[in-house]
Design an enzyme around this catalytic site. Structure first.
Site, PDB file in Angstrom:
ATOM      1  CB  CYS A  28      -0.876   0.005   1.236  1.00 43.54           C
ATOM      2  SG  CYS A  28      -1.770  -1.537   1.454  1.00 43.54           S
ATOM      3  N   GLY A  56      -1.657   1.336  -4.782  1.00 37.46           N
ATOM      4  CA  GLY A  56      -2.873   0.671  -4.337  1.00 37.46           C
ATOM      5  C   GLY A  56      -4.093   1.284  -4.960  1.00 37.46           C
ATOM      6  CG  ASN A 130       3.662   0.233   2.360  1.00 40.25           C
ATOM      7  OD1 ASN A 130       4.661   0.783   1.923  1.00 40.25           O
ATOM      8  ND2 ASN A 130       3.223  -0.893   1.838  1.00 40.25           N
ATOM      9  N   GLY A 131       2.907  -2.513   4.308  1.00 39.89           N
ATOM     10  CA  GLY A 131       3.796  -3.625   4.620  1.00 39.89           C
ATOM     11  C   GLY A 131       3.005  -4.836   5.051  1.00 39.89           C
ATOM     12  CE1 TYR A 270       4.856  -3.451 -12.330  1.00 40.97           C
ATOM     13  CE2 TYR A 270       4.299  -3.932 -10.058  1.00 40.97           C
ATOM     14  CZ  TYR A 270       3.917  -3.683 -11.351  1.00 40.97           C
ATOM     15  OH  TYR A 270       2.587  -3.635 -11.667  1.00 40.97           O
TER      16      TYR A 270
HETATM   17  P1  AMP Z   1       3.102 -12.160 -15.868  1.00 47.87           P
HETATM   18  O1  AMP Z   1       2.312 -11.825 -17.076  1.00 47.87           O
HETATM   19  O2  AMP Z   1       2.316 -12.996 -14.894  1.00 47.87           O
HETATM   20  O3  AMP Z   1       4.449 -12.756 -16.154  1.00 47.87           O
HETATM   21  O4  AMP Z   1       3.334 -10.808 -15.069  1.00 47.87           O
HETATM   22  C1  AMP Z   1       4.375  -9.960 -15.422  1.00 47.87           C
HETATM   23  C2  AMP Z   1       3.937  -8.533 -15.411  1.00 47.87           C
HETATM   24  O5  AMP Z   1       3.274  -8.216 -14.182  1.00 47.87           O
HETATM   25  C3  AMP Z   1       5.140  -7.628 -15.539  1.00 47.87           C
HETATM   26  O6  AMP Z   1       4.922  -6.824 -16.669  1.00 47.87           O
HETATM   27  C4  AMP Z   1       5.157  -6.795 -14.274  1.00 47.87           C
HETATM   28  O7  AMP Z   1       5.253  -5.427 -14.617  1.00 47.87           O
HETATM   29  C5  AMP Z   1       3.858  -7.046 -13.581  1.00 47.87           C
HETATM   30  N1  AMP Z   1       4.061  -7.371 -12.167  1.00 47.87           N
HETATM   31  C6  AMP Z   1       5.086  -8.004 -11.595  1.00 47.87           C
HETATM   32  N2  AMP Z   1       4.893  -8.154 -10.269  1.00 47.87           N
HETATM   33  C7  AMP Z   1       3.718  -7.581  -9.975  1.00 47.87           C
HETATM   34  C8  AMP Z   1       2.966  -7.395  -8.774  1.00 47.87           C
HETATM   35  N3  AMP Z   1       3.380  -7.864  -7.594  1.00 47.87           N
HETATM   36  N4  AMP Z   1       1.778  -6.759  -8.864  1.00 47.87           N
HETATM   37  C9  AMP Z   1       1.322  -6.321 -10.061  1.00 47.87           C
HETATM   38  N5  AMP Z   1       1.988  -6.460 -11.230  1.00 47.87           N
HETATM   39  C10 AMP Z   1       3.175  -7.079 -11.194  1.00 47.87           C
END
Ligand code: AMP
Length: 483
Positions: A28, A56, A130-131, A270
């Site tokens: 968050c 979030g 957050n956490g 990310y």
């Molecule tokens: P996937 O299609 O399942 O391989 O997801 C990869 C994509 O999800 C990447 O483009 C990341 O930017 C995004 N991503 C990675 N980790 C997360 C996360 N924890 N929450 C939301 N998006 C994520």
């Protein structure tokens, strides 16, 4: 004691039914402010939370002090529709906190929306968190057995119970006692009896910053939320620091470190916004370096390519670093629809695939006849990559080389990043060559963990447990089962 005055906190939420405790991904954003001269506090919090929306999107809320009372407003939804009313209302206040909440499909609901506003034996309290606490399940069981009542399933309520149960009298003493049993990640903002309190766990998993402008003190998860108020000098709240700001000024005390510092490296890869600083690092600068490191590995391996294409928006900055280092053109070979929702949290594979198709489109002008290096920040289930490698080929790409500006994601996170179960993670099933075959790419490459950590050059230590399984705090047995 003044009664609570919650002007908006809907009581029931059909989405929250049957929610298992362990299903929560809890990543968050928090914000807070104290001003000796009254300001329109909820309005300022709106601007800060709007800047933290990427942290979030499920629910959001604010709490503030007005006429000696704590008032609160929170609901499911994004910042603009839920809190937009505060741009039109004039509310004079010295103190407020706010929250945006991220959680997976089925893992949220209104009863977990924050801030949480309570009245207890320590006075008026409001909290935003957050956490994720890696021992939250055990603490909850113990407290429930001892008679505590919980309304939601998030860890954050635990902190309030522990504060209320403390027999210590002063704020510093009861906070020390309440926080001592916590393991894992917590960046907290609290309002307590006219004071803003900002707390960062001693490992420093999640970021937290403080800045000052016009005599007021602002606290936020990322510096982009401080900049939303205007330019101001800022500093990182240190791991283990408890910062208290009230009419007497500001002062800090420090919690005992249990472990060395462990800043979440996924924030840089990310999660955080590129214009922010987190852990003393520019997010943009870190992502450029990750791209450069990938290009160096490909150069050593003798890869030949024509164009570098990011997966927008998460791969954009690493792709810039890659292209610069490799001396290749950077181009937008994938267009992104900004009207499509988040594919990542869709509950079924079919829904995730459909969402990825609606979101991303190949640009033939850029990729036809070309050897394409396609850069994304991370590979989780592999859904997005499989769809877009196919789109690039349909648009005429001659070769597609998948590059990830992160190591292989293989382990759960107990500290607040939402990661699917271990068997859903593609890197637990396949190596890079197998992944390339499965997504239809000519090759795939990840950034090795040691390269990532040495390249970021952070002297104080990162948590990279989602990549290497080196978890600083192990969760209690039975917690997060299935991950
Ligand atoms: P996937 O299609 O399942 O391989 O997801 C990869 C994509 O999800 C990447 O483009 C990341 O930017 C995004 N991503 C990675 N980790 C997360 C996360 N924890 N929450 C939301 N998006 C994520």
């Amino acid at each position: 004691m003044e009664p609570l005055d919650l002007i908006h906190q809907p009581a029931s939420d059909p989405l929250a039914e049957n929610e298992p405790c362990s299903a929560l991904g809890h990543h968050c954003g928090v914000a807070g402010l104290f001003s000796p001269d009254p300001l329109n506090v909820p309005e300022r919090l709106f601007y800060m939370l709007f800047s933290l929306q990427h942290r979030g999107q499920e629910s959001c809320g604010v709490a503030w002090e007005e006429d000696g009372r704590h008032r609160g407003y929170k609901d499911l939804g994004m910042v603009a529709p839920v809190l937009g009313r505060f741009l039109r209302e004039e509310r004079r206040s010295r103190l407020g906190i706010g929250h945006v909440r991220y959680s997976t499909a089925g893992g949220g609901g209104l009863q977990n929306a924050q801030p949480i506003v309570v009245d207890c034996n320590k006075g008026r309290l409001a909290l935003a968190h957050n956490g994720n606490l890696s021992n939250g399940g055990r603490l909850r069981k113990e407290l429930t057995a001892a008679g505590s009542i919980f309304q939601g399933t998030a860890d954050s309520e635990l902190v309030l119970h522990l504060i209320s149960r403390s027999r210590e009298g002063t704020r510093e003493d009861f906070l020390r006692e309440a926080l001592a049993p916590l393991e894992g990640a917590y960046s907290l903002v609290l309002m307590h009896e006219g004071a803003l309190v900002a707390i960062r766990d001693p490992s420093g998993f999640r970021p937290l910053y403080v800045g000052e402008k016009g005599g007021a003190t602002y606290v936020a998860s990322e510096t982009c939320a401080l900049h939303a108020v205007g330019p101001m000098p800022f500093r990182e709240i240190a791991p283990g620091e408890v910062l208290i700001v009230d009419r007497a000024g500001s002062r800090s005390f420090f919690l005992e470190p249990r472990l060395p510092r462990r800043a979440c490296v996924f924030e840089l890869i990310y999660f955080a916004r590129p214009d922010s600083e987190v852990f003393g690092e520019s997010v943009h600068g870190a992502r450029v370096r990750l791209g450069e490191m990938l290009a160096e590995l490909d150069e050593a391996a003798g890869l030949r390519a024509d164009v570098v294409v990011p997966v927008p928006d998460s791969g954009n900055i690493a792709a810039i670093g890659y292209a610069r280092r490799a001396g290749l053109p950077f181009d937008f070979g994938l267009a992104r629809s900004h009207y499509a929702g988040r594919s990542f949290i869709m509950p079924t594979k079919d829904q995730r695939e459909l969402a990825a198709r609606l979101k991303l489109h190949a640009v033939p002008e850029v990729v036809a006849g070309k050897r394409v290096v396609m850069i994304d920040d991370s590979l989780v289930r592999g859904t997005t990559s499989r769809i877009i490698v196919g789109l690039l080929r349909e648009a005429g790409a001659k070769e597609v080389h998948l590059r990830l500006a992160a190591p292989e994601l293989k382990w759960p996170c107990y500290y607040g990043i939402d990661i699917p179960s271990r068997d859903e993670l593609i890197s637990n099933r396949l190596d890079a060559a197998g992944i390339a075959r499965e997504v239809g790419a000519d090759s795939a490459r990840f950034l090795p963990v040691d390269r990532l950590l040495s390249g970021l050059g952070h002297s104080q230590g990162y948590c990279s447990a989602c990549f290497d399984g080196n978890h600083p705090f192990r969760p209690d047995v039975g917690e997060k089962e299935g991950q």
